[in-house]
Design a protein around this motif. Structure first.
Motif, PDB file in Angstrom:
ATOM      1  N   LEU A   1     -20.907  42.686  21.579  1.00  0.00           N
ATOM      2  CA  LEU A   1     -21.548  41.886  20.792  1.00  0.00           C
ATOM      3  C   LEU A   1     -22.532  40.856  21.085  1.00  0.00           C
ATOM      4  CD1 LEU A   1     -18.638  40.884  18.325  1.00  0.00           C
ATOM      5  CD2 LEU A   1     -20.753  42.357  17.678  1.00  0.00           C
ATOM      6  N   MET A   2     -22.210  40.196  22.344  1.00  0.00           N
ATOM      7  CA  MET A   2     -22.956  39.175  22.872  1.00  0.00           C
ATOM      8  C   MET A   2     -24.275  39.689  23.538  1.00  0.00           C
ATOM      9  SD  MET A   2     -20.460  36.515  24.684  1.00  0.00           S
ATOM     10  CE  MET A   2     -21.720  35.262  24.973  1.00  0.00           C
ATOM     11  N   GLU A   3     -24.297  40.650  24.010  1.00  0.00           N
ATOM     12  CA  GLU A   3     -25.430  41.442  24.657  1.00  0.00           C
ATOM     13  C   GLU A   3     -26.410  41.908  23.587  1.00  0.00           C
ATOM     14  OE1 GLU A   3     -24.172  44.632  27.328  1.00  0.00           O
ATOM     15  OE2 GLU A   3     -23.206  43.073  28.656  1.00  0.00           O
ATOM     16  N   LEU A   4     -25.885  42.724  22.916  1.00  0.00           N
ATOM     17  CA  LEU A   4     -26.676  43.564  21.550  1.00  0.00           C
ATOM     18  C   LEU A   4     -27.415  42.351  20.785  1.00  0.00           C
ATOM     19  CD1 LEU A   4     -27.604  45.977  20.282  1.00  0.00           C
ATOM     20  CD2 LEU A   4     -25.692  45.630  18.514  1.00  0.00           C
ATOM     21  N   ASN A   5     -26.828  41.230  20.637  1.00  0.00           N
ATOM     22  CA  ASN A   5     -27.404  40.108  19.888  1.00  0.00           C
ATOM     23  C   ASN A   5     -28.045  38.854  20.615  1.00  0.00           C
ATOM     24  OD1 ASN A   5     -26.552  40.570  16.687  1.00  0.00           O
ATOM     25  ND2 ASN A   5     -24.761  41.147  18.095  1.00  0.00           N
ATOM     26  N   GLY A   6     -28.311  39.136  21.941  1.00  0.00           N
ATOM     27  CA  GLY A   6     -28.824  38.035  22.937  1.00  0.00           C
ATOM     28  C   GLY A   6     -27.947  36.765  22.778  1.00  0.00           C
ATOM     29  N   LEU A   7     -26.750  36.883  22.553  1.00  0.00           N
ATOM     30  CA  LEU A   7     -26.240  35.551  22.528  1.00  0.00           C
ATOM     31  C   LEU A   7     -25.622  34.945  23.976  1.00  0.00           C
ATOM     32  CD1 LEU A   7     -23.464  36.414  19.722  1.00  0.00           C
ATOM     33  CD2 LEU A   7     -25.709  35.157  19.551  1.00  0.00           C
ATOM     34  N   GLU A   8     -25.860  33.660  24.224  1.00  0.00           N
ATOM     35  CA  GLU A   8     -25.592  33.119  25.480  1.00  0.00           C
ATOM     36  C   GLU A   8     -24.303  32.056  25.380  1.00  0.00           C
ATOM     37  OE1 GLU A   8     -28.928  30.921  27.128  1.00  0.00           O
ATOM     38  OE2 GLU A   8     -30.149  32.821  26.872  1.00  0.00           O
ATOM     39  N   SER A   9     -23.753  32.025  24.036  1.00  0.00           N
ATOM     40  CA  SER A   9     -22.696  31.301  23.792  1.00  0.00           C
ATOM     41  C   SER A   9     -21.720  31.742  22.698  1.00  0.00           C
ATOM     42  CB  SER A   9     -23.104  29.825  23.249  1.00  0.00           C
ATOM     43  OG  SER A   9     -22.126  29.229  22.287  1.00  0.00           O
ATOM     44  N   THR A  10     -20.484  31.467  22.614  1.00  0.00           N
ATOM     45  CA  THR A  10     -19.759  32.429  21.743  1.00  0.00           C
ATOM     46  C   THR A  10     -19.854  31.393  20.293  1.00  0.00           C
ATOM     47  OG1 THR A  10     -17.817  30.890  22.491  1.00  0.00           O
ATOM     48  CG2 THR A  10     -18.208  33.081  23.457  1.00  0.00           C
ATOM     49  N   ALA A  11     -20.520  30.589  20.049  1.00  0.00           N
ATOM     50  CA  ALA A  11     -20.479  29.673  18.951  1.00  0.00           C
ATOM     51  C   ALA A  11     -21.384  30.619  17.825  1.00  0.00           C
ATOM     52  CB  ALA A  11     -21.303  28.489  19.106  1.00  0.00           C
TER      53      ALA A  11
END
Length: 75
Positions: A53-63
């Protein structure tokens, strides 16, 4: 093309890649873990994983924010 109950029609192009991808809209109280669990996202060891989820959405934080749209990888 989709036909609605009022009789109107609308063409909805398929813009996704060859893998099926879902969009999830974050609701109050949801976390990346709860979303990963809902969509049965697992790591190589079979544990629920937020990494995809983080990689696909380019998220650097879990917020997350309510209303945020997340791409869910196809399975």
């Amino acid at each position: 093309e989709v036909q609605y109950s009022d009789g109107s029609k609308r063409f909805i192009p398929n813009t996704s890649s060859t893998d099926t991808e879902t969009i999830h809209v974050v609701a109050a109280g949801e976390t990346l873990f709860s979303i990963a669990k809902k969509y049965n996202l697992k790591d190589a060891n079979g544990n629920t994983s937020i990494q995809a989820l983080m990689e696909l959405n380019g998220l650097e934080s879990t917020a997350l924010k309510v209303g945020q749209r997340l791409r869910i990888p196809g399975q």
